[in-house]
Design a protein around this motif. Structure first.
Motif, short mmCIF file in Angstrom:
data_model
loop_
_atom_site.label_atom_id
_atom_site.label_comp_id
_atom_site.label_asym_id
_atom_site.label_seq_id
_atom_site.Cartn_x
_atom_site.Cartn_y
_atom_site.Cartn_z
N LEU A 152 -8.24 0.28 2.85
CA LEU A 152 -7.03 1.04 2.52
C LEU A 152 -7.17 1.75 1.18
O LEU A 152 -6.79 2.91 1.03
CB LEU A 152 -5.81 0.12 2.50
CG LEU A 152 -5.34 -0.40 3.86
CD1 LEU A 152 -4.31 -1.51 3.68
CD2 LEU A 152 -4.75 0.73 4.70
N GLN A 199 -8.91 5.17 0.97
CA GLN A 199 -8.29 6.39 1.50
C GLN A 199 -7.87 7.31 0.36
O GLN A 199 -7.64 6.88 -0.76
CB GLN A 199 -7.04 6.04 2.33
CG GLN A 199 -7.33 5.23 3.58
CD GLN A 199 -6.06 5.02 4.37
OE1 GLN A 199 -5.95 5.47 5.50
NE2 GLN A 199 -5.08 4.34 3.77
N ARG A 250 -0.92 10.69 6.45
CA ARG A 250 -1.51 9.57 5.71
C ARG A 250 -0.83 8.25 6.04
O ARG A 250 -1.48 7.20 6.14
CB ARG A 250 -1.45 9.85 4.21
CG ARG A 250 -2.44 10.93 3.79
CD ARG A 250 -2.21 11.44 2.38
NE ARG A 250 -3.17 12.51 2.07
CZ ARG A 250 -3.08 13.33 1.03
NH1 ARG A 250 -2.07 13.18 0.17
NH2 ARG A 250 -3.98 14.28 0.84
N THR A 303 -2.68 5.08 7.77
CA THR A 303 -2.57 3.74 7.17
C THR A 303 -2.07 2.73 8.19
O THR A 303 -2.60 1.62 8.30
CB THR A 303 -1.61 3.78 5.96
OG1 THR A 303 -2.19 4.62 4.94
CG2 THR A 303 -1.38 2.39 5.40
N VAL A 337 0.86 -1.18 0.00
CA VAL A 337 0.00 0.00 0.00
C VAL A 337 0.90 1.23 0.00
O VAL A 337 1.82 1.34 0.81
CB VAL A 337 -0.97 0.00 1.20
CG1 VAL A 337 -0.25 -0.21 2.52
CG2 VAL A 337 -1.79 1.29 1.24
N VAL A 340 0.99 5.46 0.00
CA VAL A 340 0.28 6.73 0.18
C VAL A 340 1.10 7.83 -0.49
O VAL A 340 2.34 7.79 -0.50
CB VAL A 340 0.03 7.06 1.66
CG1 VAL A 340 -0.94 6.06 2.26
CG2 VAL A 340 1.32 7.08 2.46
N THR A 380 -4.12 6.95 -2.25
CA THR A 380 -3.60 5.65 -1.82
C THR A 380 -3.66 4.66 -2.97
O THR A 380 -4.66 4.59 -3.69
CB THR A 380 -4.41 5.10 -0.63
OG1 THR A 380 -4.33 6.03 0.46
CG2 THR A 380 -3.84 3.75 -0.17
#
Length: 220
Positions: A106, A109, A44, A48, A25, A27, A112
């Motif tokens: 996730l 967001q 962020r 996360t 993931v 950001v 992301t």
């Protein structure tokens, strides 16, 4: 006179369900002001991390190991037009029941990106040992077949060696996990995360001594 030796190769393959799933993931933050970019990026990343940690024991590992911050320059000269930053976290999930939900949350967001999952076996998976033992059993069976065809029998093991496991215990397989929009469901997101079967391979080489072949004696 030395005993005759037969050299064989044993192979085995097993298909087993995955034990863990990994995904990444990332950001992103962008602003004309450098401090504002760093602040948004940190916020962020913290959000996360908190979201992932909220799944407790279902998360086997969380590693935030890739930070990148760089200026975006205009075409000519060195004047900076904006600052761009990213933080990538790799997540290892043991409980597949929550995997889709976690990735979906996730992905929901701001700024992301989600990539994965990669389905894998653990490094100490019992499947590793099982496939190696199966390869040894296969080598013994092949050696016995040769010995029988020669009118002989296996008398001793001389050597057994790893012939190079084509996949040392696991075959990580990549499956794309995307958030799809279903117009018929009024924009409700859907995600397909079916665990992929792992193919485990092992190959060994072995040498055995055998008794004097009677088939050769009879031919003489």
């Amino acid at each position: 006179m030395a005993d005759p030796v037969v050299a064989v190769r044993g192979e085995a393959v097993r298909e087993v369900p995955p034990e863990i799933a990994r995904f990444a993931v990332t950001v992103v933050a962008r602003d004309k002001d450098r401090q504002a970019t760093l602040r948004r990026l940190a916020e962020r990343a913290d959000h996360t991390r908190a979201l992932i940690d909220g799944y407790g024991a279902a998360i086997e590992r969380r590693e935030a190991g890739n930070l990148r911050v760089f200026p975006e320059r205009k075409r000519a000269g060195e004047k900076v037009s904006a600052y761009h930053g990213t933080v990538t976290t790799t997540v290892t999930v043991a409980d597949f029941e929550v995997l889709g939900e976690l990735m979906l949350r996730l992905a929901n967001q701001e700024q992301t990106e989600i990539v994965g999952p990669w389905w894998e076996l653990r490094p100490d998976s019992p499947a590793r040992r099982e496939v190696r033992r199966a390869a040894i059993d296969d080598a013994i069976a092949v050696a016995r077949d040769y010995a029988t065809a020669l009118g002989a029998r296996i008398t001793a093991l001389v050597e057994v060696a790893d012939a190079g496991m084509r996949a040392p215990g696991m075959q990580p397989m990549f499956a794309r996990a995307g958030i799809e929009r279903d117009s018929a469901a009024s924009g409700v997101p859907a995600i397909d995360l079916d665990p992929q079967v792992q193919s485990v391979f092992a190959t060994i080489e072995a040498r055995f001594t055998i008794s004097e072949p009677t088939a050769l004696q009879n031919n003489n």
